[in-house]
Design an enzyme around this catalytic site. Structure first.
Site, PDB file in Angstrom:
ATOM      1  N   TYR A 106       0.833  -1.210   0.000  1.00 23.78           N
ATOM      2  CA  TYR A 106       0.000   0.000   0.000  1.00 23.78           C
ATOM      3  C   TYR A 106       0.863   1.254   0.000  1.00 23.78           C
ATOM      4  CZ  TYR A 106      -4.071  -2.860   1.096  1.00 23.78           C
ATOM      5  OH  TYR A 106      -5.084  -3.784   1.035  1.00 23.78           O
ATOM      6  N   ILE A 107       0.580   2.116  -0.978  1.00 27.30           N
ATOM      7  CA  ILE A 107       1.255   3.411  -1.078  1.00 27.30           C
ATOM      8  C   ILE A 107       0.207   4.493  -0.794  1.00 27.30           C
ATOM      9  CG2 ILE A 107       2.685   4.877  -2.571  1.00 27.30           C
ATOM     10  CD1 ILE A 107       3.791   2.019  -2.344  1.00 27.30           C
ATOM     11  N   GLY A 110       6.936   5.178  -8.790  1.00 25.71           N
ATOM     12  CA  GLY A 110       7.834   4.040  -8.850  1.00 25.71           C
ATOM     13  C   GLY A 110       8.017   3.286  -7.540  1.00 25.71           C
ATOM     14  N   LEU A 111       7.343   3.731  -6.455  1.00 24.06           N
ATOM     15  CA  LEU A 111       7.529   3.043  -5.165  1.00 24.06           C
ATOM     16  C   LEU A 111       7.000   1.609  -5.201  1.00 24.06           C
ATOM     17  CD1 LEU A 111       6.695   5.722  -2.430  1.00 24.06           C
ATOM     18  CD2 LEU A 111       8.925   4.726  -2.987  1.00 24.06           C
ATOM     19  N   GLY A 112       5.817   1.425  -5.804  1.00 19.53           N
ATOM     20  CA  GLY A 112       5.249   0.077  -5.887  1.00 19.53           C
ATOM     21  C   GLY A 112       6.202  -0.861  -6.605  1.00 19.53           C
ATOM     22  N   ASN A 170     -10.470  -4.439  -7.516  1.00 20.63           N
ATOM     23  CA  ASN A 170      -9.378  -3.461  -7.378  1.00 20.63           C
ATOM     24  C   ASN A 170      -8.603  -3.383  -8.702  1.00 20.63           C
ATOM     25  OD1 ASN A 170      -7.254  -1.856  -6.619  1.00 20.63           O
ATOM     26  ND2 ASN A 170      -6.788  -2.973  -4.718  1.00 20.63           N
ATOM     27  N   GLU A 171      -9.222  -2.669  -9.655  1.00 19.16           N
ATOM     28  CA  GLU A 171      -8.701  -2.654 -11.028  1.00 19.16           C
ATOM     29  C   GLU A 171      -7.263  -2.137 -11.121  1.00 19.16           C
ATOM     30  OE1 GLU A 171     -10.352  -4.022 -13.325  1.00 19.16           O
ATOM     31  OE2 GLU A 171     -12.352  -4.127 -12.440  1.00 19.16           O
ATOM     32  N   TYR A 230      -0.251  -5.559 -10.903  1.00 25.82           N
ATOM     33  CA  TYR A 230       0.334  -6.899 -10.717  1.00 25.82           C
ATOM     34  C   TYR A 230       0.524  -7.616 -12.059  1.00 25.82           C
ATOM     35  CZ  TYR A 230      -0.577  -6.219  -5.741  1.00 25.82           C
ATOM     36  OH  TYR A 230      -0.588  -5.741  -4.460  1.00 25.82           O
TER      37      TYR A 230
HETATM   38  C1  LIG Z   1      -0.912  -0.727  -6.695  1.00 21.86           C
HETATM   39  C2  LIG Z   1       0.151   0.181  -6.049  1.00 21.86           C
HETATM   40  C3  LIG Z   1       0.834  -0.584  -4.919  1.00 21.86           C
HETATM   41  C4  LIG Z   1       1.167   0.602  -7.101  1.00 21.86           C
HETATM   42  O1  LIG Z   1       2.112   1.445  -6.457  1.00 21.86           O
HETATM   43  P1  LIG Z   1       2.761   2.713  -7.188  1.00 21.86           P
HETATM   44  O2  LIG Z   1       3.823   3.241  -6.311  1.00 21.86           O
HETATM   45  O3  LIG Z   1       1.699   3.646  -7.627  1.00 21.86           O
HETATM   46  O4  LIG Z   1       3.400   1.955  -8.429  1.00 21.86           O
HETATM   47  P2  LIG Z   1       4.440   2.512  -9.486  1.00 21.86           P
HETATM   48  O5  LIG Z   1       4.596   3.976  -9.356  1.00 21.86           O
HETATM   49  O6  LIG Z   1       5.643   1.682  -9.381  1.00 21.86           O
HETATM   50  O7  LIG Z   1       3.699   2.174 -10.807  1.00 21.86           O
HETATM   51  C5  LIG Z   1       2.376   2.651 -10.999  1.00 21.86           C
HETATM   52  C6  LIG Z   1       2.263   3.474 -12.245  1.00 21.86           C
HETATM   53  O8  LIG Z   1       3.134   4.554 -12.227  1.00 21.86           O
HETATM   54  C7  LIG Z   1       3.950   4.549 -13.425  1.00 21.86           C
HETATM   55  N1  LIG Z   1       5.284   4.900 -12.985  1.00 21.86           N
HETATM   56  C8  LIG Z   1       6.252   4.057 -12.536  1.00 21.86           C
HETATM   57  N2  LIG Z   1       7.349   4.759 -12.219  1.00 21.86           N
HETATM   58  C9  LIG Z   1       7.060   6.067 -12.450  1.00 21.86           C
HETATM   59  C10 LIG Z   1       7.781   7.270 -12.296  1.00 21.86           C
HETATM   60  N3  LIG Z   1       9.073   7.295 -11.855  1.00 21.86           N
HETATM   61  N4  LIG Z   1       7.155   8.428 -12.591  1.00 21.86           N
HETATM   62  C11 LIG Z   1       5.884   8.434 -13.049  1.00 21.86           C
HETATM   63  N5  LIG Z   1       5.162   7.315 -13.225  1.00 21.86           N
HETATM   64  C12 LIG Z   1       5.748   6.152 -12.929  1.00 21.86           C
HETATM   65  C13 LIG Z   1       3.898   3.193 -13.990  1.00 21.86           C
HETATM   66  O9  LIG Z   1       3.936   3.211 -15.389  1.00 21.86           O
HETATM   67  C14 LIG Z   1       2.587   2.683 -13.469  1.00 21.86           C
HETATM   68  O10 LIG Z   1       1.568   2.951 -14.356  1.00 21.86           O
HETATM   69  P3  LIG Z   1       0.398   1.885 -14.608  1.00 21.86           P
HETATM   70  O11 LIG Z   1       0.364   0.927 -13.427  1.00 21.86           O
HETATM   71  O12 LIG Z   1      -0.827   2.714 -14.694  1.00 21.86           O
HETATM   72  O13 LIG Z   1       0.755   1.206 -15.893  1.00 21.86           O
HETATM   73  C15 LIG Z   1      -0.494   1.482  -5.523  1.00 21.86           C
HETATM   74  O14 LIG Z   1      -1.217   2.075  -6.552  1.00 21.86           O
HETATM   75  C16 LIG Z   1      -1.349   1.330  -4.308  1.00 21.86           C
HETATM   76  O15 LIG Z   1      -0.881   1.405  -3.179  1.00 21.86           O
HETATM   77  N6  LIG Z   1      -2.660   1.127  -4.511  1.00 21.86           N
HETATM   78  C17 LIG Z   1      -3.619   1.136  -3.423  1.00 21.86           C
HETATM   79  C18 LIG Z   1      -3.436  -0.026  -2.521  1.00 21.86           C
HETATM   80  C19 LIG Z   1      -3.707  -1.315  -3.193  1.00 21.86           C
HETATM   81  O16 LIG Z   1      -4.658  -1.449  -3.939  1.00 21.86           O
HETATM   82  N7  LIG Z   1      -2.833  -2.268  -2.896  1.00 21.86           N
HETATM   83  C20 LIG Z   1      -2.968  -3.570  -3.395  1.00 21.86           C
HETATM   84  C21 LIG Z   1      -3.861  -4.331  -2.498  1.00 21.86           C
HETATM   85  S1  LIG Z   1      -3.844  -6.033  -2.983  1.00 21.86           S
END
Ligand SMILES: CC(C)(COP(=O)(O)OP(=O)(O)OC[C@H]1O[C@@H](n2cnc3c(N)ncnc32)[C@H](O)[C@@H]1OP(=O)(O)O)[C@@H](O)C(=O)NCCC(=O)NCCS
Length: 174
Positions: free
Chosen positions: A96-97, A105-107, A134-135, A141
């Site tokens: 979770y972020i 890029g944290l995820g 959770n689209e 993933y």
């Molecule tokens: C799913 C989740 C963990 C992804 O984390 P995040 O830090 O946003 O992931 P990233 O930044 O690595 O990647 C996400 C998007 O950002 C983009 N991205 C990656 N690095 C980037 C950067 N340096 N700058 C801008 N965008 C970037 C990616 O292309 C990606 O796009 P897409 O997924 O739409 O194709 C986060 O959205 C989250 O916490 N969601 C809510 C909690 C949740 O649902 N958790 C899962 C429960 S099972």
């Protein structure tokens, strides 16, 4: 530059605050308040989280941006996994972020850390459960190479929901 650190026993307050805040941001708009509160009380109490942090089969990693907590990941091996699984598996139970730190890029970095940990421990598969609605997480993933292998029930308070189970082989590059 964001840092990802392993949480210590004394970090329970940080983990609790992050857990409650990110769970609300992710699910409050699509679920009722009582179910959310029940979930918080049952799973995010200080006692429960302290036991989980201190469990040698669970690891919490925390991301910090400019020293501020921005997100966390919880991984489990062995008996800490939420489904009975073979010993060659590692579970990402929570990732979770906080909203304001998403899409930086944290995820992806957390995911790389999980693969590194799994590899270092000789695990061959990483698995996780994700709510079928959770689209955003499902898309994330899939992009990381996970594919569905089953489903299980997830209780959000009194609401029985379906989580899709997804897995990825550890020997692939992330
Ligand atoms: C799913 C989740 C963990 C992804 O984390 P995040 O830090 O946003 O992931 P990233 O930044 O690595 O990647 C996400 C998007 O950002 C983009 N991205 C990656 N690095 C980037 C950067 N340096 N700058 C801008 N965008 C970037 C990616 O292309 C990606 O796009 P897409 O997924 O739409 O194709 C986060 O959205 C989250 O916490 N969601 C809510 C909690 C949740 O649902 N958790 C899962 C429960 S099972």
């Amino acid at each position: 530059m964001p840092m990802i650190e392993m949480a210590q026993s004394t970090d329970v307050r940080t983990i609790r605050d992050l857990s409650i805040a990110t769970f609300a941001e992710t699910f409050a708009s699509q679920n009722n308040e009582e179910d959310m509160e029940e979930y918080n009380e049952r799973h995010f109490s200080t006692d429960v989280l302290q036991r989980e942090i201190d469990n040698p089969d669970s690891t919490f990693l925390v991301a910090k941006v400019d020293g501020e907590p921005a997100g966390y990941m919880k991984v489990n091996v062995g008996a800490a996994q939420t489904e009975e699984m073979l010993g060659n598996r590692m579970e990402i139970q929570r990732l979770y972020i906080l909203d304001r730190y998403k899409s930086n890029g944290l995820g992806t970095r957390f995911m790389r850390s999980a693969f590194d940990m799994a590899r270092a421990q000789g695990k061959s598969i990483i698995w996780l459960g994700v709510w079928e609605h959770n689209e955003a997480a499902l898309a994330f993933y899939k992009r990381m190479g996970f594919a569905q292998f089953g489903s299980h029930d997830f209780m959000l308070g009194a609401d029985r929901q379906t989580d899709l189970l997804m897995e990825a082989a550890v020997d692939r590059l992330v």
